[in-house]
Motif scaffolding. Structure first.
Motif, short mmCIF file in Angstrom:
data_model
loop_
_atom_site.label_atom_id
_atom_site.label_comp_id
_atom_site.label_asym_id
_atom_site.label_seq_id
_atom_site.Cartn_x
_atom_site.Cartn_y
_atom_site.Cartn_z
N ARG A 20 1.57 19.44 -5.43
CA ARG A 20 0.54 20.36 -5.35
C ARG A 20 -0.34 19.83 -6.82
O ARG A 20 -1.46 19.88 -6.71
CB ARG A 20 0.71 21.69 -5.34
N GLU A 21 0.39 20.02 -7.78
CA GLU A 21 -0.27 19.75 -9.26
C GLU A 21 -1.17 18.20 -9.22
O GLU A 21 -2.23 18.20 -9.68
CB GLU A 21 0.59 19.94 -10.36
N PHE A 22 -0.29 17.36 -8.92
CA PHE A 22 -1.12 15.91 -8.78
C PHE A 22 -2.20 16.16 -7.78
O PHE A 22 -3.30 15.35 -8.26
CB PHE A 22 0.14 15.08 -8.20
N ALA A 23 -2.05 16.82 -6.62
CA ALA A 23 -3.17 16.91 -5.69
C ALA A 23 -4.40 17.45 -6.53
O ALA A 23 -5.54 17.00 -6.36
CB ALA A 23 -2.75 17.52 -4.47
N LEU A 24 -4.25 18.84 -7.21
CA LEU A 24 -5.29 19.24 -7.82
C LEU A 24 -5.92 18.60 -8.83
O LEU A 24 -7.10 18.48 -9.20
CB LEU A 24 -4.73 20.63 -8.54
N ARG A 25 -4.98 17.87 -9.58
CA ARG A 25 -5.33 16.91 -10.90
C ARG A 25 -6.12 15.90 -10.36
O ARG A 25 -7.35 15.64 -10.69
CB ARG A 25 -4.19 16.34 -11.69
N LYS A 26 -5.87 15.27 -9.37
CA LYS A 26 -6.63 14.22 -8.55
C LYS A 26 -7.67 14.82 -7.85
O LYS A 26 -8.81 14.10 -8.04
CB LYS A 26 -5.81 13.50 -7.44
N GLN A 27 -7.84 15.94 -7.77
CA GLN A 27 -9.15 16.40 -7.06
C GLN A 27 -10.18 16.68 -8.02
O GLN A 27 -11.16 16.33 -7.93
CB GLN A 27 -8.82 17.61 -6.14
N GLN A 28 -9.47 17.33 -9.13
CA GLN A 28 -10.39 17.57 -10.42
C GLN A 28 -11.06 16.05 -10.74
O GLN A 28 -12.30 15.95 -11.30
CB GLN A 28 -9.70 18.14 -11.46
N GLN A 29 -10.11 14.97 -10.93
CA GLN A 29 -10.78 13.91 -11.25
C GLN A 29 -11.57 13.21 -10.31
O GLN A 29 -12.83 12.70 -11.02
CB GLN A 29 -9.38 12.81 -11.46
N GLU A 30 -11.51 13.42 -9.00
CA GLU A 30 -12.50 12.97 -8.13
C GLU A 30 -13.71 13.60 -8.20
O GLU A 30 -14.80 13.04 -8.29
CB GLU A 30 -11.74 12.91 -6.80
N ALA A 31 -13.57 14.93 -8.57
CA ALA A 31 -14.69 15.64 -8.77
C ALA A 31 -15.42 15.23 -9.97
O ALA A 31 -16.73 15.08 -9.96
CB ALA A 31 -14.53 17.24 -9.14
N ASP A 32 -14.89 15.02 -11.17
CA ASP A 32 -15.44 14.18 -12.27
C ASP A 32 -16.21 13.11 -11.86
O ASP A 32 -17.40 12.76 -12.82
CB ASP A 32 -14.26 14.48 -13.41
N VAL A 33 -15.23 12.10 -11.33
CA VAL A 33 -16.00 10.79 -11.21
C VAL A 33 -17.21 11.00 -10.34
O VAL A 33 -18.15 10.38 -10.52
CB VAL A 33 -14.86 10.22 -10.34
#
Length: 360
Positions: free
Chosen positions: A291-304
């Motif tokens: 879950r944490e990786f998914a949230l991190r990835k989601q945030q990164q994708e949002a930033d990108v």
């Protein structure tokens, strides 16, 4: 390729916990300089401690880690009392003009890279307080101090640039002997600014992956041994404690599943309670990491995505892919750095003669 990166990132989360933040610039390749201040007769003990603190401030303010794991590069200081006067009054005070000479060098080769001398006047009720007052007046953010540190940094960078290929050769030999932690530790010493830093970082990622796989195999074998030595509730509990340490997503996962199934099958129902509790904890931890990786990835994708919208439409896709690759690489490199730092905590570098500093 995406699955491989995901696997390595999840391993990192198990081994080292959460990163405080996504690193904007990789911290691997920091320059390390230790503060070394041997006892000097001309500096009172309390004042010497203040001088050490001042050097720590100077180093960290200029973007340098203030502890060199290798103990090679150091900053030190010496003092010369130019004048000393006693000022009358109640109480009397001591006024001293003191020359402080700061030096950064290579303690192994006994070589001073740069030095900088600055004068300060300190006034206090005794010599110690006078010294401390003078030290407090030293402004470590001055252009002169900054220039002194920057010139020393250049010499350290030159040292690594000249030895980079040899460092890589040594790291490869360590990795060939399955000493992945020390191999990573060696490679992380090379500052980012060096031409071969990217090559070092690529090797670090390779050795990090090998290290996590090797660690997983060792832990799995330990868990099997615990269970084989005591195929009962106690053995299951010991095996579960070891299984909980195995990095998630490694190649031994199918073997873990087999072992878990075997233990689960052999335990009697009345013995399963503790085992099931530990397995639930293990499964919950793995789920939390995902879950944490998914949230991190989601945030990164949002930033990108946000940054992508600012770019011309024809560059959007390529830039998004590049940013994502860069982010993954930075996170992997930082994970490598944690392995190297963990090794450094227990690493005992060769003992060098600190007394050499007296001659500087």
């Amino acid at each position: 390729m995406m699955m491989k990166y995901r696997h390595v990132l999840l391993v990192f989360l198990v081994l080292f916990g959460n990163l405080c933040k996504a690193i904007a610039d990789s911290s691997v390749g920091d320059i390390y300089i230790s503060v070394v201040q041997p006892e000097r007769n001309e500096i009172p003990q309390e004042a010497a401690k203040q001088l050490e603190n001042k050097m720590h401030q100077l180093i960290t303010a200029n973007g340098i880690a203030d502890t060199d794991p290798n103990g090679r590069f150091v900053i030190t200081a010496k003092c010369f009392i130019v004048t000393k006067d006693v000022i009358g009054g109640a109480p009397q005070r001591v006024s001293q003009k003191i020359d402080f000479t700061f030096m950064i060098g290579d303690i192994i080769e006994n070589k001073v890279f740069e030095s900088y001398t600055i004068s300060a006047i300190g006034i206090g009720i005794n010599e110690n307080k006078s010294f401390i007052n003078a030290i407090i007046k030293l402004k470590t953010n001055s252009p002169q101090f900054t220039s002194f540190v920057e010139k020393a940094k250049e010499k350290i960078i030159q040292y690594y640039a000249s030895r980079c290929e040899q460092i890589i050769i040594e790291a490869k030999q360590l990795a060939a002997n399955h000493d992945y932690q020390q191999a990573i530790y060696q490679l992380m010493q090379v500052p980012n600014i060096c031409d071969c830093a990217e090559k070092c970082q690529t090797l670090m990622i390779i050795y990090y992956d090998a290290y996590t796989e090797s660690t997983a195999v060792e832990l799995l074998n330990e868990a099997k041994s615990k269970w084989a030595s005591a195929p009962n509730a106690d053995g299951a509990a010991m095996a579960a404690d070891v299984i909980a340490q195995i990095p998630a997503g490694t190649k031994v996962q199918p073997d873990i599943d087999v072992l878990v199934a075997e233990i689960n099958k052999k335990l009697r129902e009345d013995e399963k309670r503790d085992w099931k509790f530990k397995m639930q904890q293990y499964n919950d931890e793995i789920a939390r990491q995902k879950r944490e990786f998914a949230l991190r990835k989601q945030q990164q994708e949002a930033d990108v995505a946000y940054r992508d919208r600012q770019q011309a439409a024809d560059n959007e896709y390529r830039r998004k892919e590049q940013v994502a690759r860069d982010q993954r690489r930075r996170m992997l490199i930082d994970a490598c750095r944690q392995v190297g730092l963990a090794f450094a905590k227990n690493y005992q570098p060769p003992t060098y003669n600190v007394k050499n500093i007296y001659a500087w």
